[in-house]
Scaffold this motif. Structure first.
Motif, PDB file in Angstrom:
ATOM      1  N   LYS A 133       0.882  -1.054   0.165  1.00  0.00           N
ATOM      2  CA  LYS A 133      -0.329  -0.021   0.315  1.00  0.00           C
ATOM      3  C   LYS A 133       1.043   1.051  -0.025  1.00  0.00           C
ATOM      4  O   LYS A 133       0.508   2.291  -0.876  1.00  0.00           O
ATOM      5  N   ARG A 134       1.914   1.431   0.839  1.00  0.00           N
ATOM      6  CA  ARG A 134       2.888   2.426   1.093  1.00  0.00           C
ATOM      7  C   ARG A 134       3.456   2.265  -0.275  1.00  0.00           C
ATOM      8  O   ARG A 134       3.978   4.177  -1.258  1.00  0.00           O
ATOM      9  N   VAL A 135       4.197   1.487  -0.983  1.00  0.00           N
ATOM     10  CA  VAL A 135       4.804   2.124  -1.774  1.00  0.00           C
ATOM     11  C   VAL A 135       3.651   2.160  -3.420  1.00  0.00           C
ATOM     12  O   VAL A 135       4.370   2.678  -3.987  1.00  0.00           O
ATOM     13  N   GLU A 136       2.498   1.696  -3.239  1.00  0.00           N
ATOM     14  CA  GLU A 136       2.290   2.526  -4.395  1.00  0.00           C
ATOM     15  C   GLU A 136       1.388   4.006  -4.245  1.00  0.00           C
ATOM     16  O   GLU A 136       1.076   3.888  -5.141  1.00  0.00           O
ATOM     17  N   ASN A 137       0.783   4.429  -3.453  1.00  0.00           N
ATOM     18  CA  ASN A 137       1.096   5.114  -2.704  1.00  0.00           C
ATOM     19  C   ASN A 137       1.768   5.693  -3.283  1.00  0.00           C
ATOM     20  O   ASN A 137       1.518   7.168  -3.305  1.00  0.00           O
ATOM     21  N   SER A 138       3.055   5.788  -2.360  1.00  0.00           N
ATOM     22  CA  SER A 138       4.204   6.361  -3.139  1.00  0.00           C
ATOM     23  C   SER A 138       4.383   6.667  -5.091  1.00  0.00           C
ATOM     24  O   SER A 138       4.002   8.016  -5.446  1.00  0.00           O
ATOM     25  N   PHE A 139       3.913   5.922  -5.174  1.00  0.00           N
ATOM     26  CA  PHE A 139       3.840   6.004  -6.643  1.00  0.00           C
ATOM     27  C   PHE A 139       2.850   6.622  -7.279  1.00  0.00           C
ATOM     28  O   PHE A 139       3.131   7.496  -8.124  1.00  0.00           O
ATOM     29  N   THR A 140       1.081   6.049  -7.025  1.00  0.00           N
ATOM     30  CA  THR A 140       0.290   7.430  -7.313  1.00  0.00           C
ATOM     31  C   THR A 140       0.760   8.518  -6.945  1.00  0.00           C
ATOM     32  O   THR A 140       0.629   9.351  -8.246  1.00  0.00           O
ATOM     33  N   GLU A 141       1.186   8.907  -6.067  1.00  0.00           N
ATOM     34  CA  GLU A 141       1.027   9.925  -5.320  1.00  0.00           C
ATOM     35  C   GLU A 141       1.702  11.243  -6.365  1.00  0.00           C
ATOM     36  O   GLU A 141       1.766  12.563  -6.489  1.00  0.00           O
ATOM     37  N   CYS A 142       2.897  10.713  -6.551  1.00  0.00           N
ATOM     38  CA  CYS A 142       3.656  11.703  -7.572  1.00  0.00           C
ATOM     39  C   CYS A 142       3.419  11.282  -8.374  1.00  0.00           C
ATOM     40  O   CYS A 142       3.426  12.283  -9.805  1.00  0.00           O
ATOM     41  N   ALA A 143       2.693  10.913  -9.118  1.00  0.00           N
ATOM     42  CA  ALA A 143       2.249  10.498 -10.984  1.00  0.00           C
ATOM     43  C   ALA A 143       1.175  10.922 -10.756  1.00  0.00           C
ATOM     44  O   ALA A 143       0.723  12.129 -11.379  1.00  0.00           O
ATOM     45  N   ASN A 144       0.192  11.220  -9.794  1.00  0.00           N
ATOM     46  CA  ASN A 144      -0.841  12.178  -9.583  1.00  0.00           C
ATOM     47  C   ASN A 144      -0.588  13.784  -9.994  1.00  0.00           C
ATOM     48  O   ASN A 144      -0.950  14.235 -10.662  1.00  0.00           O
ATOM     49  N   ALA A 145       0.518  13.864  -9.413  1.00  0.00           N
ATOM     50  CA  ALA A 145       0.957  15.859  -8.666  1.00  0.00           C
ATOM     51  C   ALA A 145       0.666  15.926 -10.455  1.00  0.00           C
ATOM     52  O   ALA A 145       0.569  16.941 -10.557  1.00  0.00           O
ATOM     53  N   ILE A 146       2.815  14.565 -11.177  1.00  0.00           N
ATOM     54  CA  ILE A 146       2.717  15.173 -12.668  1.00  0.00           C
ATOM     55  C   ILE A 146       1.334  15.534 -13.363  1.00  0.00           C
ATOM     56  O   ILE A 146       0.598  15.653 -14.003  1.00  0.00           O
ATOM     57  N   ALA A 147      -0.091  14.709 -13.128  1.00  0.00           N
ATOM     58  CA  ALA A 147      -0.435  14.292 -13.859  1.00  0.00           C
ATOM     59  C   ALA A 147      -1.725  15.656 -13.315  1.00  0.00           C
ATOM     60  O   ALA A 147      -2.352  16.150 -14.789  1.00  0.00           O
TER      61      ALA A 147
END
Lengths: 227, 227
Positions: A133-147
């Motif tokens: 959960k943490r790893v995916e959240n980290s990834f997703t949050e970074c991507a969302n910021a860019i998105a």
DNA sequence: TCTGGATGCCGATCTTGACCTCCACCAGCG
DNA sequence: CGCTGGTGGAGGTCAAGATCGGCATCCAGA
């Protein structure tokens, strides 16, 4: 940089007494070193204690268990990465520069001498739901910021922007990790610049050479890049 | 697709005798299912044996140990991925199509119902040198195959080509994995197409929209892509 | 300076779980 | 009928996470 000497404390018998917060900080440092060097499964709590120069019970007086200790470190690094990416995106309004700084943020994140990036990008405990959960959240949050930036500044819809950001993060992550394992063979700035170029202009930005036009004296595009 | 029924064999007592190759094949299938479902560390040899409907000694008569069994499966999948990428690159001489098919190869690789891609792309045993070596080799080989094409067809030097291929592989890998975890929210072809577009034309290929030009009726570029 | 208490720390141990083998069983063949 | 060889259940061993009583150290106050 972390907290203390890299060698395990050869303290014969007694260890200097520390206040709780300082001890906890030191334990986190020792745990980070060992987890990074050996991964989660291969590290024993004994090793962490030995590295910190204390005995095992002290470790368990500060952290309920091995997993909690690991999660504390994981959160620490995930937050660090996300902050860097957010800073990079907020530091300018020029999108090319934004991408360049974001990608550079990944390289800088990976370039930390402690190697703590491994906790986020190469964890060997993704089977554990809390870690996953943490790893995916980290990834997703970074991507969302860019998105969010992409969606705001271009005409693409949010779904497409998310896809693009996923690709960009993957490119940056993988590029940074690969650059690190080469161990200085390639200059960091050059690697970043190439990744940025790829992300910004794509492969089509590189000149097509006909298969029968194999003249090695032809000008090399990669060296005349301007920024 | 794998080898047999997904439920563990409820054979009371006896198991049909099989020739060695068939038995080995079946054991590999059972091991793949359990390793994929639980990861390396969380799976016990007992479970694999139970899943295959045999007892533990037969497992050890076919594989010297747990690690060897895992490595056999890992090699199998790594080879599968590399073959797909090589096929994609060799299937045409048009570079855009090559990239498209290569990226699609990653998506197809991940899309296998057995989930065996996890062995290569999400292994929880990278601390083991043998595993690390195989995983990195798989990645590097795929990248090298792409780099060779780039170096042959464009003016960039081999170092730059390698960097570009690393970025492309990272983009494809990450995109494919992310697409999978979304679980069908996005159409596969659409996700692939977006990744290909990003890889081919880069972010600059998407129309810039001024911050004060927030007209939602502006035409969407992403749908008018031509190939 | 002396004392009582509390805090921090350690050696030694328990327990669990998982990898890896030993004795009984059974099917097919000469 | 006897033998051969593969199969199954039960057990050994060991590593590693987690814990308990005892000891040393520091501080407040007279």
């Amino acid at each position: 940089m972390t907290v203390g000497p890299s060698a395990p404390q050869p303290r014969t018998g007694k260890t200097a007494r520390l206040p709780r917060t300082a001890r906890r900080f030191q334990l986190l440092g020792a745990a980070r070193e060992v987890f990074v060097a050996q991964g989660y499964h291969a590290t024993a709590m004994d090793e962490i204690a030995e590295r910190a120069g204390v005995s095992k019970p002290v470790l368990y007086q500060h952290f309920p268990g091995k997993l909690d200790l690991y999660l504390a470190l994981l959160d620490e690094q995930a937050y660090s990465l996300l902050s860097s990416v957010r800073r990079a995106l907020a530091s300018t309004t020029d999108n090319h520069t934004r991408i360049a700084r974001s990608i550079a943020a990944y390289f800088d994140f990976v370039d930390d001498p402690s190697g703590a990036y491994q906790l986020v990008l190469e964890s060997d405990l993704r089977s554990e739901p809390a870690v996953r959960k943490r790893v995916e959240n980290s990834f997703t949050e970074c991507a969302n910021a860019i998105a969010a930036v992409i969606a705001a500044d271009t005409g693409v819809g949010p779904g497409e922007a998310e896809l693009l950001s996923i690709g960009l993060v993957g490119l940056a992550e993988t590029g940074a990790r690969w650059w690190l394992v080469t161990g200085g063979t390639v200059e960091k700035e050059r690697a970043v610049a190439t990744m940025v170029e790829l992300a910004w202009r794509g492969l089509a930005g590189y000149p097509r050479r006909n298969v029968d036009d194999a003249d090695p004296a032809s000008p090399d595009h990669a060296d005349e890049r301007e920024d």
